[in-house]
Design an enzyme around this catalytic site. Structure first.
Site, PDB file in Angstrom:
ATOM      1  N   ASP A   1       0.857  -1.192   0.000  1.00 17.70           N
ATOM      2  CA  ASP A   1       0.000   0.000   0.000  1.00 17.70           C
ATOM      3  C   ASP A   1       0.892   1.242   0.000  1.00 17.70           C
ATOM      4  O   ASP A   1       0.812   2.084   0.886  1.00 17.70           O
ATOM      5  CB  ASP A   1      -0.926  -0.030   1.221  1.00 17.70           C
ATOM      6  CG  ASP A   1      -1.925   1.112   1.225  1.00 17.70           C
ATOM      7  OD1 ASP A   1      -2.103   1.753   0.174  1.00 17.70           O
ATOM      8  OD2 ASP A   1      -2.515   1.389   2.280  1.00 17.70           O
ATOM      9  N   PHE A   2       1.752   1.325  -1.031  1.00 18.02           N
ATOM     10  CA  PHE A   2       2.666   2.464  -1.140  1.00 18.02           C
ATOM     11  C   PHE A   2       1.884   3.669  -1.657  1.00 18.02           C
ATOM     12  O   PHE A   2       1.254   3.602  -2.708  1.00 18.02           O
ATOM     13  CB  PHE A   2       3.808   2.149  -2.096  1.00 18.02           C
ATOM     14  CG  PHE A   2       4.849   1.209  -1.530  1.00 18.02           C
ATOM     15  CD1 PHE A   2       4.627   0.518  -0.352  1.00 18.02           C
ATOM     16  CD2 PHE A   2       6.053   1.034  -2.173  1.00 18.02           C
ATOM     17  CE1 PHE A   2       5.577  -0.350   0.164  1.00 18.02           C
ATOM     18  CE2 PHE A   2       7.015   0.172  -1.673  1.00 18.02           C
ATOM     19  CZ  PHE A   2       6.787  -0.523  -0.503  1.00 18.02           C
ATOM     20  N   GLU A   3       1.943   4.756  -0.939  1.00 17.26           N
ATOM     21  CA  GLU A   3       1.226   5.971  -1.302  1.00 17.26           C
ATOM     22  C   GLU A   3       2.197   7.150  -1.311  1.00 17.26           C
ATOM     23  O   GLU A   3       3.410   6.984  -1.140  1.00 17.26           O
ATOM     24  CB  GLU A   3       0.069   6.212  -0.320  1.00 17.26           C
ATOM     25  CG  GLU A   3      -0.946   5.075  -0.276  1.00 17.26           C
ATOM     26  CD  GLU A   3      -2.083   5.321   0.699  1.00 17.26           C
ATOM     27  OE1 GLU A   3      -2.263   6.483   1.121  1.00 17.26           O
ATOM     28  OE2 GLU A   3      -2.804   4.364   1.043  1.00 17.26           O
ATOM     29  N   GLY A   4       1.663   8.337  -1.526  1.00 16.84           N
ATOM     30  CA  GLY A   4       2.483   9.545  -1.451  1.00 16.84           C
ATOM     31  C   GLY A   4       3.630   9.534  -2.434  1.00 16.84           C
ATOM     32  O   GLY A   4       3.450   9.436  -3.642  1.00 16.84           O
TER      33      GLY A   4
END
Length: 591
Positions: free
Chosen positions: A376-379
């Site tokens: 869940d890699f974000e930003g």
């Protein structure tokens, strides 16, 4: 006197008439009366309108967006060493008309401001070996829509040739669960070949073989091939049918046919309150423990810290937590560690960080006896270097190292290892319009940055559940923008994953479709959980359209997928807070 002289020299008169007779308007659909037929506009920026028009019933409207200048172009066959006049009527701010690939000096002309229709004209001479030029219009970055009409390219027409003959000898070779290798006999005069799957063109090839990917297991497909040259495309070859193998379903881990996926706040508390793992209802088939986070953005060292008693008064002990995991697994459920989240930026910039990531994630999985991993890699975790333009062959270290790490973990734990991803729409579907910084630079380097990761892991990926929430408007395959708030958004975004799409508008660089059993649709559980909440009735419309092709509304899907895996939500805690509305609707729909 001048008239008499011309009459007295008939050779000059004859030559002038012949030159005029040889000239023709070579632009196809220059008045846009047939929509955009013959034209290609970058990033789906163009459309046709009925007002304003210069003549006829239609004109081009194209709108620059971000770092896209809304170029609309067509390639025209011309004669070498010949003079051509390019003209067209435009209106708007900063409108350009030009030609490239002339073989001499490429030309363009423009107007800074045309509040009403204004004619632009330029001329060029083709090079000694030039047989094609590209004519185009475009606007300028950050300005509004422009309009163009009655575009013409006047000059000597090239001799019409003949399309090649239809290919013969089409044969299916190696077949896997997701691909079929094809080969055929070369055709004299062909410069390329087009491959068709079930009647739809899916790729091109310069040689006499191609491998069609992105197929579903245990499915029969019909393939045909055409030969192409400058004069056109041949008739289709005789069809050949091939059936894909059953395959391993990408490490599905024996998930039910339709699965309910949810995130459990395991390391923090918020307004939804803490929910013990043992209290999660049996309806939830995949439980993602949120979150494992890095010690620093570039360390690769992932730690999973359970919620402290000071923040979660009812938190269970480690022993009870581990016992609950085993109980869920005994009931056929999957429990994963989710890495990242909004606050967990992970950037594997070095090989050392990659290796630390593998060892630290393995330690979490082994410590708690988990079934797999959710990314869940974000930003700013994933972004593309400016030189990284091919999603099939990435070069950016954070992308390459993540792919390597995930493949290592998959190999370590075997086929039952569950691997899922939860990217935001910006990192996936936005790739239909933009990829990385773009050809001219200036775009957000994160655009489409998940695509190379998904593509590289497509045979190992158990579930992709894109977050259809907290999203801006995204362009769908109908070249219309879709916004959160109803079934339409979820239908359009999911259709893109199941149909595949050209990346950054490049028809020769297509992100292939994923299997329906790999797709779960990400939705917020309640209005408290995030922007983009839709009522249960809209969830039902979404599922009806995608699995039954009923209740679809205005968006036309490109298929029907009864094997769609299911739904994902943020979060189990927020659904409990809302009296399990999301879960109850899922149970009612799938039984």
């Amino acid at each position: 006197m001048f008239t008499a002289l011309l009459l007295a020299v008939p050779g000059i008169t004859a030559l002038s008439s012949a030159a005029r007779a040889a000239d023709a308007d070579l632009a196809v659909n220059g008045g846009f009366e047939s929509g955009l037929s013959g034209w290609t506009c970058t990033a789906g920026s163009g459309t046709t309108v009925n007002s304003p028009v210069h003549s006829g019933a239609s004109a081009l409207q194209a709108t620059p967006a971000g770092s896209d200048n809304a170029q609309c172009a067509q390639t025209v066959t011309v004669k070498p060493s010949s003079q051509y006049t390019l003209s067209g009527y435009v209106r708007g701010s900063y409108v350009y008309l030009g030609a490239s690939g002339t073989g001499t000096t490429d030309v363009s002309t423009w107007t800074q401001s045309a509040p009403d229709w204004q004619k632009l004209t330029t001329t060029f001479t083709t090079g000694a070996s030039t047989s094609k030029v590209t004519i185009y219009t475009h606007g300028w970055y950050g300005t509004g829509a422009y309009y163009a009409d009655d575009v013409s390219l006047v000059g000597p027409g090239a001799s019409a040739g003949q399309p090649p003959a239809a290919p013969t000898g089409l044969t299916a070779g190696t077949v896997t669960s997701s691909s079929v290798a094809l080969s055929w006999t070369a055709v004299t005069g062909a410069t390329s070949y087009a491959v068709y799957r079930d009647g739809a063109k899916v790729q091109t090839a310069t040689g006499t073989s191609a491998t069609v990917t992105g197929l579903n297991p245990s499915t029969a497909y019909s393939f045909q091939v055409t030969a192409v040259n400058d004069s056109g495309e041949s008739a289709k070859s005789a069809a050949v049918t091939a059936t894909t193998t059953a395959g391993s379903s990408g490490g599905s881990g024996n998930l039910p046919t339709h699965a309910l996926v949810g995130y459990l706040h395991a390391s923090f508390a918020n307004g939804a309150g803490y929910t013990r793992l043992a209290d999660v209802p049996d309806s939830w088939d995949v439980i993602d423990l949120a979150f494992g986070e890095p010690t620093s953005a570039t360390s690769g060292d992932i730690r999973f810290n359970r919620c402290p008693v000071t923040e979660c008064a009812n938190v269970e002990s480690d022993a009870d937590f581990k016992a609950a995991i085993k109980a869920k697994q005994a009931a056929g459920k999957k429990v994963l560690i989710s890495i990242g989240g909004a606050n967990g930026q992970v950037q594997l910039t070095t090989a050392a960080a990659r290796d630390t990531f593998v060892s630290s994630v393995s330690n979490i999985i082994d410590t708690y006896g988990l079934d797999g991993l959710d990314i869940d890699f974000e930003g700013h975790s994933l972004s593309l270097d400016a030189s990284d333009t091919d999603f099939k062959n990435p070069t950016t270290p954070v992308i390459v190292n993540l792919i390597s790490a995930l493949k290592t973990l998959k190999a370590k734990y075997g086929s039952k290892f569950v691997l899922s991803m939860a990217p935001e729409t910006f990192f996936v579907q936005m790739g239909y319009q933009y990829y990385g910084t773009g050809k001219w630079g200036g775009q957000d380097p994160r655009c489409g940055a998940y695509l190379p990761v998904i593509y590289a892991l497509r045979d190992d990926l158990t579930l992709l559940h894109v977050q259809d929430y907290n999203s801006g408007s995204i362009m769908g395959l109908d070249n219309q923008y879709h916004s959160m708030g109803g079934a339409d958004f979820h239908i359009a975004m999911t259709d893109m994953l199941l149909t595949g799409f050209p990346v950054a508008g490049d028809a020769n660089n297509v992100f292939p479709p994923l299997r329906p059993d790999q797709i779960a649709i990400g939705m917020p559980a309640s209005t408290n959980a995030g922007n983009g909440y839709v009522a249960p009735s809209e969830v039902t419309k979404t599922l009806d359209c995608l699995t039954k092709k009923t209740n679809c509304g205005s968006y036309a899907t490109h298929g029907t997928w009864p094997a769609l895996r299911g739904l994902m939500t943020w979060s189990i805690n927020w659904d409990r807070f809302s009296n399990w509305e999301f879960q109850k609707n899922f149970d009612a729909y799938f039984g």
